[in-house]
Scaffold this motif. Structure first.
Motif, PDB file in Angstrom:
ATOM      1  N   SER A  26      54.529  83.720  90.519  1.00 46.92           N
ATOM      2  CA  SER A  26      53.803  82.141  90.537  1.00 46.92           C
ATOM      3  C   SER A  26      54.089  81.469  91.606  1.00 46.92           C
ATOM      4  CB  SER A  26      55.273  81.689  89.007  1.00 46.92           C
ATOM      5  OG  SER A  26      55.390  82.551  87.483  1.00 46.92           O
ATOM      6  N   TRP A  27      53.134  80.733  92.038  1.00 47.88           N
ATOM      7  CA  TRP A  27      53.308  79.856  93.106  1.00 47.88           C
ATOM      8  C   TRP A  27      53.523  78.126  92.099  1.00 47.88           C
ATOM      9  CZ3 TRP A  27      53.537  80.231  98.283  1.00 47.88           C
ATOM     10  CH2 TRP A  27      53.230  81.343  98.093  1.00 47.88           C
ATOM     11  N   THR A  28      53.970  77.454  92.421  1.00 51.03           N
ATOM     12  CA  THR A  28      53.965  75.797  91.611  1.00 51.03           C
ATOM     13  C   THR A  28      53.975  74.879  92.525  1.00 51.03           C
ATOM     14  OG1 THR A  28      55.472  77.340  89.703  1.00 51.03           O
ATOM     15  CG2 THR A  28      55.357  74.246  89.805  1.00 51.03           C
TER      16      THR A  28
ATOM     17  N   TYR B 273      55.635  76.340  96.009  1.00 51.84           N
ATOM     18  CA  TYR B 273      56.873  76.918  96.588  1.00 51.84           C
ATOM     19  C   TYR B 273      56.140  78.187  95.548  1.00 51.84           C
ATOM     20  CZ  TYR B 273      59.338  73.050  97.754  1.00 51.84           C
ATOM     21  OH  TYR B 273      59.687  72.536  98.271  1.00 51.84           O
ATOM     22  N   LYS B 274      57.049  78.946  96.030  1.00 48.73           N
ATOM     23  CA  LYS B 274      57.038  80.987  95.000  1.00 48.73           C
ATOM     24  C   LYS B 274      57.807  80.917  94.847  1.00 48.73           C
ATOM     25  CE  LYS B 274      55.905  85.689  96.539  1.00 48.73           C
ATOM     26  NZ  LYS B 274      55.610  86.328  97.818  1.00 48.73           N
TER      27      LYS B 274
ATOM     28  N   LYS C  52      47.457  79.695  85.914  1.00 54.60           N
ATOM     29  CA  LYS C  52      46.113  79.665  87.367  1.00 54.60           C
ATOM     30  C   LYS C  52      47.203  80.098  88.550  1.00 54.60           C
ATOM     31  CE  LYS C  52      43.116  75.943  86.280  1.00 54.60           C
ATOM     32  NZ  LYS C  52      42.498  74.603  86.047  1.00 54.60           N
ATOM     33  N   GLY C  53      48.630  80.108  88.959  1.00 57.02           N
ATOM     34  CA  GLY C  53      49.063  80.423  89.385  1.00 57.02           C
ATOM     35  C   GLY C  53      50.156  81.427  89.724  1.00 57.02           C
ATOM     36  N   ASP C  54      49.920  82.392  88.514  1.00 57.32           N
ATOM     37  CA  ASP C  54      50.623  83.347  88.192  1.00 57.32           C
ATOM     38  C   ASP C  54      50.019  84.767  87.869  1.00 57.32           C
ATOM     39  OD1 ASP C  54      53.115  81.769  86.940  1.00 57.32           O
ATOM     40  OD2 ASP C  54      52.317  81.935  84.659  1.00 57.32           O
TER      41      ASP C  54
END
Length: 223
Positions: free
Chosen positions: A167-169, A185-186, A207-209
């Motif tokens: 995941s990217w946040t 952040y990953k 979207k970030g997963d």
């Protein structure tokens, strides 16, 4: 007369089959792990969609450590002991499990509960067969462990899948508590679940997963 003889022969064969009685299983019965078989190809999902480009799949796995379980056969002391049609114990656990059998499907449910956090719940929700989550204290929940297999009390294949979730946040630096913090952040997690993958979990990916999974059978047989 020839045709009559054929008909009579078929009647005798069918009658014999009907009189066959399925042999009842004997308990206790112990089956031993002897093979891990890959059930499906690696699948990759992102933003609720499946990615089928093999190059993209390979790059994702390579950059995140890859999936580690291999197709193999071996001799092992890992086993399941069936005490009755509705109870068993895994050699890897300290407590018995309850069994619900439906044709060739055996669903296992632990007799004790375990405590999980919100983050752990998300991983458990990848599993198709699971019990309810009961709130206990401090954002923690109580639940039962569940597994599923196919076969009988002499030969059984447990379903499992290996997963990798990245995941990217994005955190806005303007609202950070400390100067210089913020940005992209990953976070990542991986593991193996003895269950079937719940396809509906894909609809919960943001979207970030990005999620990679591969399914297996852990095969057990009497010696």
């Amino acid at each position: 007369m020839k045709y009559l003889s054929v008909v009579l022969l078929l009647f005798v064969i069918v009658s014999c089959k009907k009189t066959e009685i399925e042999q009842a299983p004997e308990f206790p019965s112990t089956v031993y792990l002897n093979r891990i078989s890959i059930k499906s190809k690696t699948r990759l999902y992102s933003n609720k969609k499946e990615i089928t480009d093999n190059d993209v799949i390979d790059r994702f796995l390579k950059s995140n450590g890859g999936l580690i379980i291999k197709d193999s056969s071996f001799v092992s002391d890992e086993h399941i002991k069936f005490f009755s049609p509705d109870s068993a114990k895994f050699s890897s656990s300290d407590y018995p499990w309850l069994i619900t059998k439906n044709n060739d499907q055996l669903k296992f449910k632990s007799t004790n509960t375990w405590i999980v956090t919100n983050n752990e719940i998300r991983n458990i929700e990848m599993s198709k067969y699971r019990s309810e989550f009961e709130p206990v204290w401090d954002s923690k929940f109580r639940t039962y462990n569940m597994q599923v297999g196919y076969g009988n009390y002499s030969e059984l294949s447990l379903s499992s899948f290996e997963y990798m979730l990245v995941s990217w946040t994005y955190y806005d630096p303007e609202y950070s508590w400390f100067p210089g913090e913020g940005g992209l952040y990953k976070s990542s997690g991986s593991g193996t679940r003895f269950n079937e993958f719940d396809e509906s979990f894909v609809q919960h990916l943001g979207k970030g997963d990005t999620l990679a999974i591969r399914e297996y059978f852990y095969s057990f047989k009497k010696r």
